[in-house]
Design a protein around this motif. Structure first.
Motif, PDB file in Angstrom:
ATOM      1  N   TYR A 102       0.837  -1.195   0.000  1.00  0.00           N
ATOM      2  CA  TYR A 102       0.000   0.000   0.000  1.00  0.00           C
ATOM      3  C   TYR A 102       0.871   1.244   0.000  1.00  0.00           C
ATOM      4  N   ARG A 103       0.236   2.381  -0.219  1.00  0.00           N
ATOM      5  CA  ARG A 103       0.967   3.643  -0.219  1.00  0.00           C
ATOM      6  C   ARG A 103       1.213   4.144   1.201  1.00  0.00           C
ATOM      7  N   TYR A 104       0.484   3.620   2.158  1.00  0.00           N
ATOM      8  CA  TYR A 104       0.703   3.947   3.566  1.00  0.00           C
ATOM      9  C   TYR A 104       0.111   2.804   4.390  1.00  0.00           C
ATOM     10  N   PRO A 105       0.467   2.669   5.673  1.00  0.00           N
ATOM     11  CA  PRO A 105      -0.004   1.540   6.472  1.00  0.00           C
ATOM     12  C   PRO A 105      -1.525   1.496   6.603  1.00  0.00           C
ATOM     13  N   LYS A 106      -2.111   0.354   6.324  1.00  0.00           N
ATOM     14  CA  LYS A 106      -3.545   0.146   6.526  1.00  0.00           C
ATOM     15  C   LYS A 106      -3.723  -0.452   7.924  1.00  0.00           C
ATOM     16  N   HIS A 107      -3.547   0.386   8.910  1.00  0.00           N
ATOM     17  CA  HIS A 107      -3.520  -0.070  10.302  1.00  0.00           C
ATOM     18  C   HIS A 107      -4.369   0.874  11.138  1.00  0.00           C
ATOM     19  N   SER A 108      -5.015   0.318  12.158  1.00  0.00           N
ATOM     20  CA  SER A 108      -5.938   1.117  12.974  1.00  0.00           C
ATOM     21  C   SER A 108      -5.231   2.260  13.698  1.00  0.00           C
ATOM     22  N   GLU A 109      -3.921   2.115  13.991  1.00  0.00           N
ATOM     23  CA  GLU A 109      -3.192   3.161  14.703  1.00  0.00           C
ATOM     24  C   GLU A 109      -2.679   4.257  13.772  1.00  0.00           C
ATOM     25  N   PHE A 110      -2.802   4.042  12.478  1.00  0.00           N
ATOM     26  CA  PHE A 110      -2.270   5.015  11.529  1.00  0.00           C
ATOM     27  C   PHE A 110      -3.370   5.999  11.132  1.00  0.00           C
ATOM     28  N   PRO A 111      -3.103   7.314  11.184  1.00  0.00           N
ATOM     29  CA  PRO A 111      -4.142   8.317  10.868  1.00  0.00           C
ATOM     30  C   PRO A 111      -4.381   8.433   9.357  1.00  0.00           C
ATOM     31  N   LYS A 112      -5.223   7.564   8.823  1.00  0.00           N
ATOM     32  CA  LYS A 112      -5.451   7.503   7.367  1.00  0.00           C
ATOM     33  C   LYS A 112      -6.364   8.624   6.871  1.00  0.00           C
ATOM     34  N   GLU A 113      -7.202   9.145   7.731  1.00  0.00           N
ATOM     35  CA  GLU A 113      -8.187  10.132   7.287  1.00  0.00           C
ATOM     36  C   GLU A 113      -7.512  11.423   6.819  1.00  0.00           C
ATOM     37  N   GLY A 114      -7.850  11.836   5.610  1.00  0.00           N
ATOM     38  CA  GLY A 114      -7.372  13.111   5.086  1.00  0.00           C
ATOM     39  C   GLY A 114      -5.890  13.164   4.778  1.00  0.00           C
ATOM     40  N   ILE A 115      -5.228  12.010   4.612  1.00  0.00           N
ATOM     41  CA  ILE A 115      -3.794  12.008   4.346  1.00  0.00           C
ATOM     42  C   ILE A 115      -3.513  12.575   2.953  1.00  0.00           C
ATOM     43  N   LYS A 116      -2.450  13.362   2.833  1.00  0.00           N
ATOM     44  CA  LYS A 116      -2.004  13.915   1.560  1.00  0.00           C
ATOM     45  C   LYS A 116      -0.588  13.421   1.288  1.00  0.00           C
ATOM     46  N   MET A 117      -0.321  13.104   0.017  1.00  0.00           N
ATOM     47  CA  MET A 117       1.006  12.628  -0.359  1.00  0.00           C
ATOM     48  C   MET A 117       1.528  13.428  -1.541  1.00  0.00           C
ATOM     49  N   LEU A 118       2.833  13.610  -1.573  1.00  0.00           N
ATOM     50  CA  LEU A 118       3.526  14.166  -2.731  1.00  0.00           C
ATOM     51  C   LEU A 118       4.612  13.155  -3.071  1.00  0.00           C
ATOM     52  N   THR A 119       4.443  12.443  -4.183  1.00  0.00           N
ATOM     53  CA  THR A 119       5.299  11.291  -4.441  1.00  0.00           C
ATOM     54  C   THR A 119       5.581  11.158  -5.926  1.00  0.00           C
ATOM     55  N   ASP A 120       6.271  10.109  -6.285  1.00  0.00           N
ATOM     56  CA  ASP A 120       6.582   9.778  -7.667  1.00  0.00           C
ATOM     57  C   ASP A 120       6.064   8.366  -7.917  1.00  0.00           C
ATOM     58  N   LYS A 121       6.322   7.830  -9.102  1.00  0.00           N
ATOM     59  CA  LYS A 121       5.849   6.495  -9.415  1.00  0.00           C
ATOM     60  C   LYS A 121       6.535   5.463  -8.508  1.00  0.00           C
ATOM     61  N   PRO A 122       5.885   4.335  -8.210  1.00  0.00           N
ATOM     62  CA  PRO A 122       6.485   3.303  -7.363  1.00  0.00           C
ATOM     63  C   PRO A 122       7.779   2.770  -7.968  1.00  0.00           C
ATOM     64  N   ILE A 123       8.649   2.269  -7.103  1.00  0.00           N
ATOM     65  CA  ILE A 123       9.917   1.696  -7.552  1.00  0.00           C
ATOM     66  C   ILE A 123       9.991   0.235  -7.127  1.00  0.00           C
ATOM     67  N   PRO A 124      10.742  -0.607  -7.845  1.00  0.00           N
ATOM     68  CA  PRO A 124      10.897  -2.003  -7.420  1.00  0.00           C
ATOM     69  C   PRO A 124      11.667  -2.080  -6.108  1.00  0.00           C
ATOM     70  N   TYR A 125      11.250  -2.984  -5.249  1.00  0.00           N
ATOM     71  CA  TYR A 125      11.943  -3.223  -3.975  1.00  0.00           C
ATOM     72  C   TYR A 125      12.136  -4.736  -3.880  1.00  0.00           C
ATOM     73  N   ARG A 126      13.381  -5.169  -3.950  1.00  0.00           N
ATOM     74  CA  ARG A 126      13.630  -6.604  -4.030  1.00  0.00           C
ATOM     75  C   ARG A 126      14.855  -6.982  -3.204  1.00  0.00           C
ATOM     76  N   TYR A 127      14.767  -8.108  -2.524  1.00  0.00           N
ATOM     77  CA  TYR A 127      15.922  -8.634  -1.816  1.00  0.00           C
ATOM     78  C   TYR A 127      15.776 -10.149  -1.705  1.00  0.00           C
ATOM     79  N   ARG A 128      16.837 -10.814  -1.255  1.00  0.00           N
ATOM     80  CA  ARG A 128      16.834 -12.272  -1.157  1.00  0.00           C
ATOM     81  C   ARG A 128      17.029 -12.702   0.287  1.00  0.00           C
TER      82      ARG A 128
END
Length: 338
Positions: A246-272
């Motif tokens: 997700y773009r931010y945590p989908k968690h009850s403790e996280f203040p999701k209401e009215g959140i604003k973001m300034l971002t760019d396109k998603p990037i790959p995140y990979r590890y082994r």
């Protein structure tokens, strides 16, 4: 809390780190570029070295090791290392601009500067709390990355002698060359003994030394300052479960209401994870991440430091991604946010 700066000085070319090699069948060049090595690479080195040097029991290290990065610095001023520029700041050699929030909570900027392009993507950590972008440019506290991508002919050796194959013995490969006056910097809760190490999937030789983070340093002060209504990512952010990002945590403790973001396109995140010697072998994990520099603005104060983020805000695959410094963020001032 992070206690050490891990300072990595590459020795020579970092070939392979720049992405897939070039061949008649693969002409995409730097499509797979990945530099600098991410924090998971450093974590793997800690666990590998711990087998022989034993600076902590394995389970203790698994619970207490936190690493984050990558960043970079000048060898003469490592404590003032460079971090990704927050997306609301736009700087080039002659102009500067900032995104701000209007009273209607919409991102806006000077309409006379809509054509401005950001020439710089990094700023020094000491300049993080500058009141505006103009001060950062005035004090020359922004910079471009001190490495460049180059291509060179790489030899493929014979199996039984140190000679290049008679046929198709050379292939063109991407490489990274880093200015010798600069180094990579990571944050860690543990220190590695100073010395030379093989670092990364290609086994590059690097010189590593560690420096304790002073209690009066800028990074220590920022990490211990609670995030209220605004913050910016220093590292890629992966939020959610093992199956969904997700773009931010989908968690009850996280203040999701009215959140604003300034971002760019998603990037790959990979590890082994895993060992080559096990039956399961190494398992590659991949997903998309919110890129560094992304700015979050909350309607209600978050009132937490990154250290206080619950681990279940992050996926858990082998290690909780928080242990790999995922989503490391610092408070930042945004015009229009009270």
């Amino acid at each position: 809390m992070f206690k050490y700066l891990v300072i990595v000085s590459p020795l020579g070319f970092l070939y392979g780190s720049a992405g897939a090699f070039l061949s008649p069948e693969n002409l995409v060049g730097r499509s797979g570029a990945k530099f600098p090595p991410d924090a998971a690479t450093l974590a793997g080195l800690f666990f590998s070295e711990n087998k022989s040097q034993k600076f902590a029991p394995h389970e203790t290290l698994k619970q207490e090791l936190f690493v984050s990065g990558p960043f970079w610095a000048n060898h003469g001023d490592v404590a003032n290392f460079y971090v990704p520029l927050p997306r609301h700041r736009i700087i080039d050699n002659s102009k500067d601009d900032e995104w701000r929030l209007s009273p209607q909570r919409k991102w806006e900027r000077d309409p006379q500067k809509l054509d401005i392009e950001a020439e710089y993507r990094w700023q020094s950590i000491d300049s993080w709390k500058r009141p505006n972008t103009a001060d950062i440019r005035k004090n020359s506290e922004m910079s471009r990355a001190p490495w460049e991508y180059v291509s060179f002919l790489h030899p493929q050796m014979k199996l039984d002698e140190r000679h290049v194959l008679d046929e198709d013995g050379l292939f063109l490969e991407n490489a990274v060359q880093m200015d010798e006056d600069f180094c990579l910097v990571y944050l860690s809760t543990y220190a590695l003994p100073d010395g030379w190490y093989r670092f990364g999937g290609e086994g590059h030789m690097v010189d590593i030394r560690c420096q304790e983070i002073a209690s009066d340093s800028t990074i220590h002060q920022l990490l211990t300052t609670k995030i209220q209504k605004t913050c910016a990512l220093l590292t890629p952010g992966v939020w959610g479960s093992n199956h969904l990002s997700y773009r931010y945590p989908k968690h009850s403790e996280f203040p999701k209401e009215g959140i604003k973001m300034l971002t760019d396109k998603p990037i790959p995140y990979r590890y082994r994870i895993g060992q080559r010697s096990t039956e399961r072998g190494r398992l590659g994990r991949g997903r998309y991440a919110v890129p560094p520099g992304t700015v979050y603005v909350f309607k209600q104060p978050l009132d937490k430091t990154w250290w206080e983020f619950p681990e279940d805000w992050f996926p858990r695959e082998g290690l909780p991604l928080k242990h790999l410094g995922c989503g490391l963020c610092l408070p930042v001032d945004i015009e229009g946010v009270a």
